[in-house]
Design a protein around this motif. Structure first.
Motif, short mmCIF file in Angstrom:
data_model
loop_
_atom_site.label_atom_id
_atom_site.label_comp_id
_atom_site.label_asym_id
_atom_site.label_seq_id
_atom_site.Cartn_x
_atom_site.Cartn_y
_atom_site.Cartn_z
N ALA A 120 -5.67 -79.63 19.09
CA ALA A 120 -4.91 -78.47 19.17
C ALA A 120 -5.94 -77.40 19.94
N ALA A 121 -7.09 -77.42 19.20
CA ALA A 121 -8.03 -76.43 19.94
C ALA A 121 -7.92 -76.40 21.63
N LEU A 122 -8.45 -77.52 22.21
CA LEU A 122 -8.21 -78.05 23.44
C LEU A 122 -6.67 -77.45 24.09
N GLU A 123 -5.79 -77.70 23.25
CA GLU A 123 -4.38 -77.52 23.82
C GLU A 123 -4.32 -75.99 23.87
N ARG A 163 -12.14 -68.83 18.76
CA ARG A 163 -12.78 -68.81 17.69
C ARG A 163 -12.09 -69.12 16.57
N SER A 164 -12.65 -70.29 15.68
CA SER A 164 -11.81 -70.90 14.81
C SER A 164 -12.28 -70.34 13.21
N GLN A 210 -8.07 -60.76 26.88
CA GLN A 210 -6.52 -61.61 26.75
C GLN A 210 -6.63 -62.92 26.62
N HIS A 211 -7.60 -63.29 27.10
CA HIS A 211 -7.94 -64.92 27.01
C HIS A 211 -8.97 -65.48 25.97
N ILE A 212 -8.91 -64.43 24.94
CA ILE A 212 -9.74 -64.98 23.84
C ILE A 212 -8.91 -64.82 22.43
N LEU A 213 -8.81 -65.92 21.90
CA LEU A 213 -8.00 -66.01 20.81
C LEU A 213 -8.91 -66.18 19.26
N ILE A 214 -8.79 -65.41 18.55
CA ILE A 214 -9.59 -65.13 17.36
C ILE A 214 -8.79 -65.68 16.06
N ASP A 215 -9.40 -66.68 15.49
CA ASP A 215 -8.87 -67.27 14.29
C ASP A 215 -7.65 -67.77 14.37
N PRO A 216 -6.85 -68.38 15.64
CA PRO A 216 -5.61 -69.04 15.46
C PRO A 216 -5.40 -70.09 14.41
N PRO A 217 -4.40 -70.50 14.16
CA PRO A 217 -4.06 -71.48 13.27
C PRO A 217 -4.09 -73.02 13.95
N VAL A 218 -5.12 -73.26 14.23
CA VAL A 218 -5.45 -74.72 14.72
C VAL A 218 -6.31 -75.49 13.78
#
Length: 148
Positions: free
Chosen positions: A22-25, A80-81, A9-17
């Protein structure tokens, strides 16, 4: 790597950053859940550390990290971007995999151990390739924490 303080749940896959800030935030918001500290405090600590020199390690990977006042244990979060984000990595490549580490102020040894273990795991081209292929956070977690 099974002792990495990370949960799917602490892993973001391809969010719109779209940029490093924005990635660090986004990572700070996830770390805040584990540390009990505010996202703003953690984001500021991560950005302050980046101002000292990029935590991009090359091959599309960055390990932003900071010591956090008031944190009681080590916390890890991942983003992950899809498109990659410019991050002043030594090889000039945009970063697609961000693994952020927040540690208590006094936990210097734990801080270095977590970063070292991540760097060793991410040195594998096979691991990096698989991290980019997985479609969800559970898959990312499994690849990152799998012991060879």
């Amino acid at each position: 790597m099974t002792t990495l303080p990370l949960a799917p749940q602490h892993i973001l896959i391809d969010p719109p950053v779209a940029d490093a800030g924005a990635a660090l935030e986004a990572l700070a918001a996830l770390l805040a859940e584990s540390t009990g500290q505010s996202p703003a405090l953690i984001a500021e600590a991560l950005k302050s550390r980046e101002a000292q020199g990029s935590t991009g390690i090359g091959h599309g990977v960055a390990l932003p990290h900071a010591r956090i006042d008031g944190a009681s244990e080590v916390a890890v979060a991942v983003l992950r971007s899809a498109q990659g984000i410019p991050f002043a990595a030594p090889d000039g490549l945009d970063v697609r995999v961000f693994i952020a580490v927040a540690v208590p102020k006094a936990a210097a040894t734990a801080h270095l151990e977590v970063l070292s273990n991540l760097a060793v795991r991410l040195a594998s081209e096979e691991v990096r390739t698989e991290l980019l292929k997985v479609s969800d956070s559970a898959g990312f977690f499994a690849v990152l924490t799998h012991s060879d």
